[in-house]
Design a protein around this motif. Sequence first.
Motif: not given
Length: 519
Positions: A424-452
């Motif tokens: 869902e996030v990748e679909n949103a990002l891909a609509q930006h005219p400057a985006v050719a490729q994108c990938a979304v992952i979770g990375i560590p966050s002390e506050r949230w556990g994971e962040q986008v």
Amino acid sequence: MNITHGLRRALQVNPNGLAIVCGDRRKNWREVGERVARLAAGIRALGAQPGDRVAILSLNSDRYLELYLATGWSGTVIVPLNIRWSPLENEDAMRDCRAGILVVDKAFAPVGAALAKTIPGLKLVYADDGETPAGMDNFEELIERSAPMPDAMRQSGDLCGIFYTGGTTGRSKGVMLSHGNLMVNALHSLGEGLFASATTIYLHAAPMFHLANGSAMYSILLSGGSNVIIQGFTPDGVAGAVQKHRVTDVLLVPTMIQMFVDHPTLGSYDLASLKHIIYGASVISDAVLSRAMKALPNVQFTQAYGMTELAPIATLLHWKECLGEGRAKGRHRGAGRAAIGCEVKIVDANDKVVPYGTVGEIAVRGDNVMMGYWERPEETAKAIIDGWMHTGDGGYMDEDGFIYVVDRVKDMIISGGENVYSAEVENALAQHPAVAQCAVIGIPSERWGEQVHAVVVPKPGTKATPDELMEFCKTLIAGYKCPRSVEISDKPLPLSGAGKVLKRELRKPFWENRERRVS
């Protein structure tokens, strides 16, 4: 039925019909039939018995297709190896399945020679033009010196091939597919109108080791269409082959479609013959699909969703759903409905069916479900429960039976207790005219556990800052789903041999030496 059924039929009803075009080589079905029967005998002469494994590590070629048929004809089992794997990964697969013969082309002859030094008794066959390397048998000479043998006539339940999974979420497993699995899937496709005509000219541009292309190949073999083969995907290579050979159908993964339709010279080719693009292997973004339909207005786009373990098709989204009422209902964002011969359900962690619109795991039942994982009974038992293949994909079903894939279950991001689906996030990002490729992952966050976190490859000649992209997403999706960090990359995203983004490679620097912790 077995995988040689289509060849036997073609030899009876259309022996002079065009079977294969590869470079300057053109072969009719009679020629292919003769070569396959001789190659099968050659495989047996090398010591392979029915049920033994024959591996191949090669770029696309006409000889690759002939080997698919010859292993079936000889009663042996084909093992297509991943051309993007390291030599060690392919050695692991070879040892796992205990293949006694390895077929290589010029590009992988050095890898084959190295493997022969580490795997006792391995026999090498060189399937390419030019001088044969020392210690290898020659593919063409093997055919020439062997008298044709009769078809082994394998049964539907016999093992046909071991197809190693792409390993996008962990160590690869050998998926065992029977002759029946593959033929049922081919019949499902034909019943849905894919590759159903003998006038179909199909382009093998996706890698031939991967079952997405294999699915189309087996359907073409049944319908009697023609096969045009190029070594591998490039935008110019596909466009040139379509123009030269009047190709009607091709299967491409979304990353290939994006590169194809965004290619600056696309408009210089005559693509009038192209009628149908089938896509799958990963979710396509709204933006890429829209660009593709605009660039190729006379082409019908059909999505096939599935996995190797399903031989491989489970659902189909036909091109009409991308237009008019279907598009207005958002069905173009989905994976379609259960293909003929398949049943689909969405289940929770307790394997109970969830209500319409609720995200759960996609499970599929049908005669296309694999025999199991090679010598991994425990993993097979976890994946196939009461005949249902549990895909590991998260998704939901609407009241009309349309399936929407939201993420791999293992790729789902849990941030602050909320589930975020990367697609869902990748679909949103891909609509930006400057985006050719994108990938979304979770990375560590002390506050949230994971962040986008998003990794973005910009289109040539364009610029976009991380802040701009994060703000753009907030106009399209809920704030908690939006990336909290964005990495702009000048390198293409890492891809598997099938064209899927290797998110484990993107996650590795962030999660190394720490446990994944969510809250």
